[in-house]
Motif scaffolding. Sequence first.
Motif, PDB file in Angstrom:
ATOM      1  N   PRO A   1      -2.378   8.095   6.100  1.00  0.00           N
ATOM      2  CA  PRO A   1      -3.001   7.686   7.534  1.00  0.00           C
ATOM      3  C   PRO A   1      -2.164   6.314   7.787  1.00  0.00           C
ATOM      4  CG  PRO A   1      -4.483   6.721   5.652  1.00  0.00           C
ATOM      5  CD  PRO A   1      -3.310   7.452   5.138  1.00  0.00           C
ATOM      6  N   ASN A   2      -2.516   5.888   9.203  1.00  0.00           N
ATOM      7  CA  ASN A   2      -2.098   4.275   9.710  1.00  0.00           C
ATOM      8  C   ASN A   2      -2.944   3.454   9.272  1.00  0.00           C
ATOM      9  OD1 ASN A   2      -2.107   6.478  12.472  1.00  0.00           O
ATOM     10  ND2 ASN A   2      -0.037   6.204  11.166  1.00  0.00           N
ATOM     11  N   ILE A   3      -2.706   3.047   8.077  1.00  0.00           N
ATOM     12  CA  ILE A   3      -3.594   2.085   7.344  1.00  0.00           C
ATOM     13  C   ILE A   3      -3.794   0.749   7.981  1.00  0.00           C
ATOM     14  CG2 ILE A   3      -3.457   0.590   4.907  1.00  0.00           C
ATOM     15  CD1 ILE A   3      -2.071   3.005   3.578  1.00  0.00           C
ATOM     16  N   SER A   4      -4.945   0.060   8.071  1.00  0.00           N
ATOM     17  CA  SER A   4      -5.179  -1.109   8.526  1.00  0.00           C
ATOM     18  C   SER A   4      -5.162  -1.224   9.945  1.00  0.00           C
ATOM     19  CB  SER A   4      -4.163  -2.330   8.224  1.00  0.00           C
ATOM     20  OG  SER A   4      -4.763  -2.633   6.815  1.00  0.00           O
ATOM     21  N   THR A   5      -4.989   0.024  10.702  1.00  0.00           N
ATOM     22  CA  THR A   5      -4.703  -0.109  12.408  1.00  0.00           C
ATOM     23  C   THR A   5      -6.089   0.305  12.989  1.00  0.00           C
ATOM     24  OG1 THR A   5      -3.943   2.153  12.557  1.00  0.00           O
ATOM     25  CG2 THR A   5      -2.374   0.658  11.960  1.00  0.00           C
TER      26      THR A   5
ATOM     27  N   ALA B   1       5.317   0.596   7.790  1.00  0.00           N
ATOM     28  CA  ALA B   1       5.046   1.858   7.121  1.00  0.00           C
ATOM     29  C   ALA B   1       6.386   2.571   6.873  1.00  0.00           C
ATOM     30  CB  ALA B   1       3.828   2.624   7.745  1.00  0.00           C
ATOM     31  N   VAL B   2       7.182   2.553   7.882  1.00  0.00           N
ATOM     32  CA  VAL B   2       8.388   3.530   7.932  1.00  0.00           C
ATOM     33  C   VAL B   2       9.510   2.754   7.186  1.00  0.00           C
ATOM     34  CG1 VAL B   2      10.146   4.604   9.370  1.00  0.00           C
ATOM     35  CG2 VAL B   2       7.780   4.816  10.245  1.00  0.00           C
ATOM     36  N   LYS B   3       9.667   1.615   7.103  1.00  0.00           N
ATOM     37  CA  LYS B   3      10.583   0.891   6.608  1.00  0.00           C
ATOM     38  C   LYS B   3      10.346   1.307   5.168  1.00  0.00           C
ATOM     39  CE  LYS B   3      12.653  -3.787   6.646  1.00  0.00           C
ATOM     40  NZ  LYS B   3      12.091  -4.467   5.366  1.00  0.00           N
TER      41      LYS B   3
ATOM     42  N   CYS C   1       0.678  -1.090   0.088  1.00  0.00           N
ATOM     43  CA  CYS C   1      -0.086  -0.079   0.147  1.00  0.00           C
ATOM     44  C   CYS C   1       1.065   1.276  -0.138  1.00  0.00           C
ATOM     45  CB  CYS C   1      -0.900   0.044   1.124  1.00  0.00           C
ATOM     46  SG  CYS C   1      -2.114  -1.180   1.204  1.00  0.00           S
ATOM     47  N   TYR C   2       1.893   1.230   0.925  1.00  0.00           N
ATOM     48  CA  TYR C   2       2.779   2.339   0.756  1.00  0.00           C
ATOM     49  C   TYR C   2       3.609   2.525  -0.127  1.00  0.00           C
ATOM     50  CZ  TYR C   2       0.893   2.805   5.582  1.00  0.00           C
ATOM     51  OH  TYR C   2       0.157   3.333   6.744  1.00  0.00           O
ATOM     52  N   ARG C   3       4.196   1.409  -0.638  1.00  0.00           N
ATOM     53  CA  ARG C   3       4.939   1.428  -1.901  1.00  0.00           C
ATOM     54  C   ARG C   3       4.463   2.070  -3.200  1.00  0.00           C
ATOM     55  NH1 ARG C   3       9.467   0.130  -4.344  1.00  0.00           N
ATOM     56  NH2 ARG C   3       9.343  -0.892  -6.411  1.00  0.00           N
ATOM     57  N   LYS C   4       3.183   1.124  -3.529  1.00  0.00           N
ATOM     58  CA  LYS C   4       2.402   1.815  -4.492  1.00  0.00           C
ATOM     59  C   LYS C   4       1.770   2.987  -4.635  1.00  0.00           C
ATOM     60  CE  LYS C   4       1.159  -2.941  -6.332  1.00  0.00           C
ATOM     61  NZ  LYS C   4       0.087  -3.603  -6.777  1.00  0.00           N
ATOM     62  N   SER C   5       1.330   3.635  -3.669  1.00  0.00           N
ATOM     63  CA  SER C   5       1.149   5.011  -3.171  1.00  0.00           C
ATOM     64  C   SER C   5       2.156   5.902  -3.685  1.00  0.00           C
ATOM     65  CB  SER C   5       0.577   5.338  -1.797  1.00  0.00           C
ATOM     66  OG  SER C   5      -0.575   4.468  -1.501  1.00  0.00           O
TER      67      SER C   5
END
Length: 174
Positions: free
Chosen positions: A121-125, A139-141, A102-106
Amino acid sequence: MAQIEVIQGDITAVDVDVIVNAANSGLAGGGGVDGAIHRAAGPCLYAECARIAAEKKKAGGEPCPTGDVVMTGAFNIRCKGIIHAVGPIWYGSDKDGLLASCYRKSLLLAQRAGFISIAFPNISTGVYGYPKNKAAAAAVKTVKETLPECPGIGRIVFVCFDRENYDLYKKLLP
Ligand code: AR6
């Protein structure tokens, strides 16, 4: 090097080119950050999501499979676009790869669209129940690993709604 920020607040009010939504695979709208984004963007966002979902279904696919992203306009939100990312539901086993996707593709989609700043946002949390510490670390990594492929992105904002996520992100990004 891009600037990475952590703030606590409402993603619909953040001043960036593109905001990311934690959507579902039907692009059907819902609660949490998805509900907040749809309320702020107005009914035209539902209409665009429904049009994209219908097109994808006609082509035989899911509107947006888990780990994937779709971009729409932002309508009444002052940013230039919204990236709808579908995070994994936590069933007790590791799905960091799908969350990372999600983070990479975004980021890659924002880069292709020519956007300079992006808020996550904090996806899935929330409803999807992913452990907040695992989600924050992934997410950060992922953002740090993907940034070298996105030279046009100059600013990333992690928008934490709750204090627990904010504290976790602040520890990872002091
Ligand atoms: N701004 C920023 N973050 C927010 C906001 C806001 N306005 N509101 C909530 N959050 P969730 P998920 C945080 O449940 O877990 C929807 O129904 C919230 O505190 O929104 O990926 C969709 O349609 C949490 O940390 O998303 C899907 O069906 C984070 O956003 C499903 O929920 C994500 O919580 C997706 O579940």
